[in-house]
Design an enzyme around this catalytic site. Structure first.
Site, PDB file in Angstrom:
ATOM      1  N   ALA A 179      -6.633  -1.655  -1.355  1.00 21.43           N
ATOM      2  CA  ALA A 179      -5.340  -1.310  -0.759  1.00 21.43           C
ATOM      3  C   ALA A 179      -5.502  -0.442   0.485  1.00 21.43           C
ATOM      4  CB  ALA A 179      -4.461  -0.605  -1.779  1.00 21.43           C
ATOM      5  N   THR A 180      -6.530   0.385   0.533  1.00 17.65           N
ATOM      6  CA  THR A 180      -6.728   1.228   1.713  1.00 17.65           C
ATOM      7  C   THR A 180      -6.929   0.375   2.958  1.00 17.65           C
ATOM      8  OG1 THR A 180      -7.630   3.077   0.442  1.00 17.65           O
ATOM      9  CG2 THR A 180      -8.212   2.971   2.775  1.00 17.65           C
ATOM     10  N   ASN A 193       1.936   7.294  -6.981  1.00 21.10           N
ATOM     11  CA  ASN A 193       0.713   7.356  -7.785  1.00 21.10           C
ATOM     12  C   ASN A 193       0.539   8.669  -8.527  1.00 21.10           C
ATOM     13  OD1 ASN A 193       0.301   8.333  -5.004  1.00 21.10           O
ATOM     14  ND2 ASN A 193      -1.783   8.771  -5.668  1.00 21.10           N
ATOM     15  N   HIS A 220      -7.766  -2.963  -9.140  1.00 21.06           N
ATOM     16  CA  HIS A 220      -8.210  -2.088 -10.216  1.00 21.06           C
ATOM     17  C   HIS A 220      -7.103  -1.203 -10.780  1.00 21.06           C
ATOM     18  CE1 HIS A 220      -8.767   1.999  -8.302  1.00 21.06           C
ATOM     19  NE2 HIS A 220      -8.696   1.270  -7.208  1.00 21.06           N
ATOM     20  N   THR A 277     -17.053 -12.020   4.338  1.00 19.16           N
ATOM     21  CA  THR A 277     -17.269 -12.973   3.247  1.00 19.16           C
ATOM     22  C   THR A 277     -16.601 -12.482   1.972  1.00 19.16           C
ATOM     23  OG1 THR A 277     -19.400 -13.630   4.179  1.00 19.16           O
ATOM     24  CG2 THR A 277     -19.019 -14.145   1.869  1.00 19.16           C
ATOM     25  N   CYS A 311      -7.730  10.630  -5.598  1.00 19.76           N
ATOM     26  CA  CYS A 311      -8.138  10.690  -4.198  1.00 19.76           C
ATOM     27  C   CYS A 311      -8.211  12.128  -3.684  1.00 19.76           C
ATOM     28  CB  CYS A 311      -7.169   9.886  -3.337  1.00 19.76           C
ATOM     29  SG  CYS A 311      -6.971   8.186  -3.891  1.00 19.76           S
TER      30      CYS A 311
END
Length: 359
Positions: A68-69, A137, A184, A220, A303
């Site tokens: 997400a970052t 969050n 996750h 990739t 975080c």
């Protein structure tokens, strides 16, 4: 170990692990290669893309990212300033908007909900992007994303929704233009997320070097991670009602155990109930965590842990430094059992009471 830190990361669903295993052990082809094994890997990626998209609004494209970052950085840096966002957003939004330049930061009330009068005053012609988190969050508060998206649309701005904590749990409104996700947080693997891009929205690439992925994202892809994300998303869809019922039951149990001396941070009405952020006057959280090493819970968002700074979210809802530092976050979900939650919270409560007696 009793695990109660579901906002930091959820356990990997066994079904997601099983789906990933063949792509880790047996099938190593690059999904961007034209030969048979490469095409098979690509097909698995596309099935996963459809599984992730099934929980999102129609009329958009899912572009896989490293998390997400990256998705939030991509959206914010591509659209650019001026930006309007909220004081309780994740650092991936607040730090990125600061790096881009001009941003208006909307205040929240003591319940954690955005000040809509301030929003209506700030979101007007000339604004390029409005960014808001669906489910916070740290305190679990559900923001009025549909109303904010409507204001953005009326002003001619794009609307970015950080749906990391809400994906599969809270309905994502159709008015979003960009949606950031992380596997996750929904029982999938770490290292993969996605940016959903509404049809007709064009973004500049954040990463250059091949443009292999949707919307020109370079790099990739890992078929194993994509498959794990897809399997986790499919489970969120099929088990949604069951998961929600369990979380509601666990929430009520938690409130019953922590019924005296504990205060819930943020709205209890507009909230995802798998997130219980509470404070207890005079609590030394570091000591509490040291005393209860076999219980995994959080003193704030993962975080920000270790920074030594009070949570910016708790400060934004009006808590003092002391109140913020006496707060803990309990996160539970699909794999939490009632007995272990009761045991953990009873011990947390007893340890907090012992601190008060000792003081």
């Amino acid at each position: 170990m009793i695990y109660l830190d579901y906002q930091a990361t959820t356990p990997l669903a066994p079904e997601a692990f099983d789906a990933m295993l063949p792509w880790l052990r047996d099938s190593h082809a690059n999904p961007h290669s034209a030969h048979g094994p490469g095409r098979a890997a690509r097909a698995a990626v596309e099935v996963s893309r459809d599984q992730v998209a099934a929980l999102l609004p129609a009329g958009g494209t899912v572009a896989f990212t490293s998390g997400a970052t990256e998705a939030l950085n991509w959206a914010i840096k591509s659209v650019g300033e001026p930006i309007v966002t909220i004081a309780t957003e994740h650092a991936a939004v607040l730090d990125t908007t600061a790096a881009v330049g001009s941003a208006t930061i909307l205040p929240v009330g003591c319940d954690g909900l955005v000040d809509m009068d301030a929003a209506r005053g700030a979101i007007g012609p000339g604004i390029k992007l409005v960014a808001a988190m669906l489910v916070n969050n740290e305190i679990g508060v559900i923001q009025p994303v549909a109303e904010l998206a409507k204001l953005a649309r009326e002003a001619g701005a794009l609307f970015l929704c950080d749906a990391v904590q809400g994906y599969g749990r809270v309905t994502i409104p159709d008015g979003c233009d960009l949606i950031a996700l992380s596997a996750h947080k929904v029982y999938g693997p770490k290292g993969i997320g996605a940016l959903w891009i509404r049809d007709g929205v064009d973004l500049l690439p954040l990463l250059h070097g091949g443009g292999q992925e949707a919307a020109g994202r370079s790099g990739t892809l890992s078929p194993a991670l994509c498959v794990g994300f897809g399997a986790a998303a499919a489970l969120m869809q099929s088990r949604g009602a069951e998961d929600a019922e369990k979380v509601e039951r666990l929430w009520n149990i938690a409130l019953a155990v922590l019924d005296d001396g504990w205060i819930v941070n943020g709205s209890t009405e507009h909230r995802y109930r798998g997130n219980l952020n509470v404070r207890c006057g005079g609590l030394e959280v570091a000591r509490l965590m040291s005393d209860l090493r076999d219980i995994a819970f959080s003193a704030g968002s993962a975080c920000a842990s270790g920074s030594g700074r009070p949570s910016h979210v708790l400060r934004a809802i009006g808590l003092s430094d002391a109140e913020a530092r006496s707060s803990i976050r309990i996160g539970f979900g699909r794999y939490t059992t009632e007995p272990e939650l009761i045991d953990a919270l009873t011990r947390i409560d007893a340890a907090a009471r012992a601190q008060r007696v000792a003081a």
